[in-house]
Write a protein that holds these residues in place. Structure first.
Motif: not given
Length: 357
Positions: A273-274, A276-277, A279, A281-284, A286, A305, A323
């Motif tokens: 997750r970290d 992806i965020y 890069e 894409y946070e919020g993409c 969930s 989480t 994503i």
């Protein structure tokens, strides 16, 4: 299937647990190997009974060898009578699978018994089911082999002009032909803008050139499940599509790097997750990174989480980062792994590299 599950449960029953009653299909199958839409398993420290109605009685008498098979007449009267004859007064139920109405009915129907509605039985059976023995893992491996072969086949089937429903049907037919127990056709197949829906159901949408097609599916072998997701491209991809795909693939690799006995589930989730965020894409992404798989598709523990459970050898669990760009496209890659002494074994052999059909 493997070691006698009833004996395993009996050995781990605490002193406060005199008897346990399971009324759901998953635990009934896990404990007895009997597949049916009805039936109840009653277990004490010394004995066990499968109380099942006439429709399944003959089959159960032939199939079930680790407990006494009894025809169900009046379940609660029978349970109360059996426990009275055994000199027992306390009955544990699976609180997580019992409705309030059902619990009240049990209380009214078995007034001589003390019903334990704590989570003790739920935690006990969960602890047993989360760690698979080698025979169970062999079944997962075979189910995944069927799933991988099906993916190879479907890559030759997908083309512009077919619909999502066509693909889902072909997945189901192929897995059935290859030996899957379940005749299932309702898999997640999502193309083009529909692929931004993590759990999109197959529709009549026609696949077009330039689409991503995400497929989440799995075979079943001897009751044990596989689960895999692959996203493929049709004809061509844009630079953005390729970037999203490679970000998801790298996120999965980073999760793989930290899977081992003792690892905390939420830390594994964070590894993917970290990234992806970071890069952009946070919020993409969930949903959780993964879930255990057994005789049910979603078991415990999970990569999320919130999950603070630690991994142990024998857990079979998915690793499925994704994503999803709303109304545009999405990518998910999912593998099924077994936690092993020195890390993990990946049961999934289908390629993770981007495939352009």
């Amino acid at each position: 299937m493997g070691a006698d599950k009833i004996k395993r449960l009996q050995k781990r029953m605490p002193e406060s647990m005199e008897a346990a009653l399971f009324c759901d299909g998953a635990n009934r199958f896990y404990l007895t190997g009997m597949r049916s839409s009805a039936g109840n398993v009653l277990i004490t420290r010394e004995r066990a009974w499968l109380i099942i109605d006439f429709r399944y009685l003959e089959a159960a008498q032939k199939k079930v060898t680790n407990c006494e098979v009894v025809e169900e007449k009046n379940l609660y009267e029978q349970v109360q009578a059996i426990l009275k004859a055994e000199g027992l007064k306390r009955l544990s139920i699976h609180s997580g699978l019992t409705t309030l109405e059902g619990f009240r009915r049990m209380e009214a129907s078995m007034p001589e018994l003390i019903l334990d509605s704590s989570d003790a039985l739920a935690r006990l059976i969960d602890d047993l089911r989360r760690v698979k023995d080698e025979e169970e893992i062999a079944c997962h491996r075979k189910a995944q082999e069927i799933t991988d072969h099906t993916f190879s086949h479907i890559c030759g089937f997908i083309r512009p002009g077919v619909t999502e429903i066509d693909i889902a049907r072909e997945l189901g037919v192929t897995m059935t032909e290859l030996g899957s127990d379940e005749k299932v056709f309702g898999f997640i197949v999502a193309s083009g803008p529909n692929s931004s829906l993590p759990h999109g159901v197959a529709t009549n949408r026609i696949v077009r050139k330039g689409d991503f097609v995400t497929m989440d599916f799995g075979a079943v072998y001897n009751g044990y499940m596989a689960d895999m997701t692959r996203t493929v491209a049709v004809g061509s991809v844009t630079d953005e599509q390729r970037k999203v795909y490679e970000t998801v693939r790298e996120a999965q690799k980073r999760a793989f790097d930290v899977i081992r006995p003792g690892a905390v589930c939420r830390d594994v989730d964070a590894a993917a997750r970290d990234y992806i965020y970071a890069e952009g894409y946070e919020g993409c992404f969930s949903h959780g990174l993964g879930h255990s798989v057994g005789i049910e598709i979603h078991e415990q523990p999970r990569f999320s989480t919130a999950c603070t459970d630690r991994l142990t050898e024998g857990i079979v669990i998915t690793v499925e980062p994704g994503i999803y760009l709303k109304n545009r496209f999405g990518v998910r890659i999912e593998d099924l792994v077994v936690v092993r002494k020195d890390g993990f074994e990946n049961l999934t052999t289908s390629p993770r590299e981007l495939i352009i059909l």
